[in-house]
Design a protein around this motif. Sequence first.
Motif, mmCIF file in Angstrom:
data_model
loop_
_atom_site.group_PDB
_atom_site.id
_atom_site.type_symbol
_atom_site.label_atom_id
_atom_site.label_comp_id
_atom_site.label_asym_id
_atom_site.label_seq_id
_atom_site.Cartn_x
_atom_site.Cartn_y
_atom_site.Cartn_z
ATOM 1 N N ASP A 134 1.822 -9.159 2.558
ATOM 2 C CA ASP A 134 0.632 -8.305 2.581
ATOM 3 C C ASP A 134 1.013 -6.902 2.119
ATOM 4 O OD1 ASP A 134 -1.894 -7.298 3.049
ATOM 5 O OD2 ASP A 134 -1.505 -6.925 5.178
ATOM 6 N N ASP A 135 0.734 -6.583 0.860
ATOM 7 C CA ASP A 135 1.085 -5.283 0.271
ATOM 8 C C ASP A 135 2.565 -4.975 0.467
ATOM 9 O OD1 ASP A 135 -1.528 -4.959 -0.561
ATOM 10 O OD2 ASP A 135 -2.124 -3.988 1.320
ATOM 11 N N ASP A 136 2.868 -4.003 1.320
ATOM 12 C CA ASP A 136 4.255 -3.572 1.486
ATOM 13 C C ASP A 136 4.890 -4.128 2.758
ATOM 14 O OD1 ASP A 136 2.603 -2.199 3.159
ATOM 15 O OD2 ASP A 136 3.650 -0.277 2.966
ATOM 16 N N GLY A 137 4.547 -5.327 3.120
ATOM 17 C CA GLY A 137 5.123 -5.923 4.324
ATOM 18 C C GLY A 137 4.784 -7.395 4.442
ATOM 19 N N PHE A 138 5.258 -8.000 5.539
ATOM 20 C CA PHE A 138 5.005 -9.411 5.815
ATOM 21 C C PHE A 138 4.061 -9.555 7.004
ATOM 22 C CE2 PHE A 138 9.369 -9.269 4.104
ATOM 23 C CZ PHE A 138 9.268 -10.175 3.055
ATOM 24 N N VAL A 139 3.374 -10.681 7.038
ATOM 25 C CA VAL A 139 2.582 -11.071 8.204
ATOM 26 C C VAL A 139 3.049 -12.462 8.611
ATOM 27 C CG1 VAL A 139 0.300 -11.578 9.149
ATOM 28 C CG2 VAL A 139 0.585 -9.708 7.500
ATOM 29 N N VAL A 140 3.392 -12.615 9.884
ATOM 30 C CA VAL A 140 3.817 -13.915 10.404
ATOM 31 C C VAL A 140 2.674 -14.500 11.223
ATOM 32 C CG1 VAL A 140 5.407 -15.129 11.939
ATOM 33 C CG2 VAL A 140 6.259 -13.286 10.460
#
Length: 319
Positions: free
Chosen positions: A60-66
Motif C-alpha cells: 500500500d503506497d509506501d508500506g505493507f498491509v498484513v
Amino acid sequence: MKKRGRSNKWLDWRQNIAWRCDALTREMSPPIPLREISLRCRVKEVVFQPLLVEAGLAIDDDGFVVFVGCDEEVKQEWTSALKNETQKTRTLPGRVRFSLAHELIHTFFYDTERQPYKSRLSETHYKEIDSLEAACNYGASQLLLPTRQLKSDTNKRDVLSTSCIVDLARKYGVSIECLIHRMANLEDWTSKRGLLAYVHEVSDVYRIRAIAKSASVRGLFEKLSVGSDFKVAFGKAQYEEMKRHSSGNLEYELIYPRGVETGVVKCHLEYRRVATVPNANAFVLALGVVDQPRTPARREHPINEDFLIKLKQAIKEPG
C-alpha cells in the motif's frame, strides 16, 4: 560458469532470513513483540478479518498491509491485543502469531528502497511457490524462537520434560508443535539421550506431527519421523495407556531396527494431553533413553557332541 541449482538459491535465502531475524530480535526478550517487528518491516497496518486463507500480504503506497484471518467475534479483541502488546502481556494465540510472523518474513523478499516496492524474486522463484512458503515458515520460527534466546533456555533446563516444553511454548507465545519443529533444527538443544514429539489424533489414529531428536539418538530412531503412527512406533500397550489417561509415565523396552537385525533399548516415556477438541486429542511426549542400546539375547545352537569328539581326535592324531 556452472549454473546454480534451485536448492542453492533457497539455501541463500534461508541464510539471509536467519541473519535478519537475529538482527531484529537480538535485544528482545520472549515473547517477541510482533507489533514492534511489524513497524521495523514497514508494515503500516495489521488487519484482522474473516478470510478464506490464514493470512496475506499487500503493498500500500509506501508500506505493507498484513491481513490475518479470524472470526468476526474476536476481530476487535485481537486488534487491541496487538496494538497494546508489551513484553509482559500477550493474548494472541500461538497460531495467529505464527501466521503474522510468516507474512512479516514475506516482506524480506521486497526491495523497500524503491518506489513502489519491487520483489527481489525472479520469475523462476515464483514458479517455486512451495519453496517460498517453506522459507517463510522457516523464518517465522526463527523470528518467534530466536536461536540465542532459545539455546540459553534449553541449556538451563531439563527439556526432556513435558512440563518444561509446555512452559517454553507459553513463554515464547507459540504452539507446542511449532516449538518442537524449531528444536529439531536447533543444534545441541540437550546433552541427554532422548526425543520430543507432538502427537495429534485424527479419527482414532495418533500420528506424530512434530519431532525433535537429540544428536545422540538420531541413528537409534532413524525411521521415526513426522507422519509416523504412534501405535506402530511405540507399541499397542503404550497407545492404549495414553488413550485412557491425560498424563502419565511409562517404563518400557523399545525394539528398533538395527541393520539387518533388531535392537532393544530401555526407555522412559512421559506424556501429557495438551489439547482436546471434538474427535481429536493432542499430546506432547518426552522420551528418555535409560540404558545403552543392546542386541536381544540370541538362542545358542546346541553343540554336536559327535563332531566335537572327532575334532579332538583329529587334533591328537594329525595326518
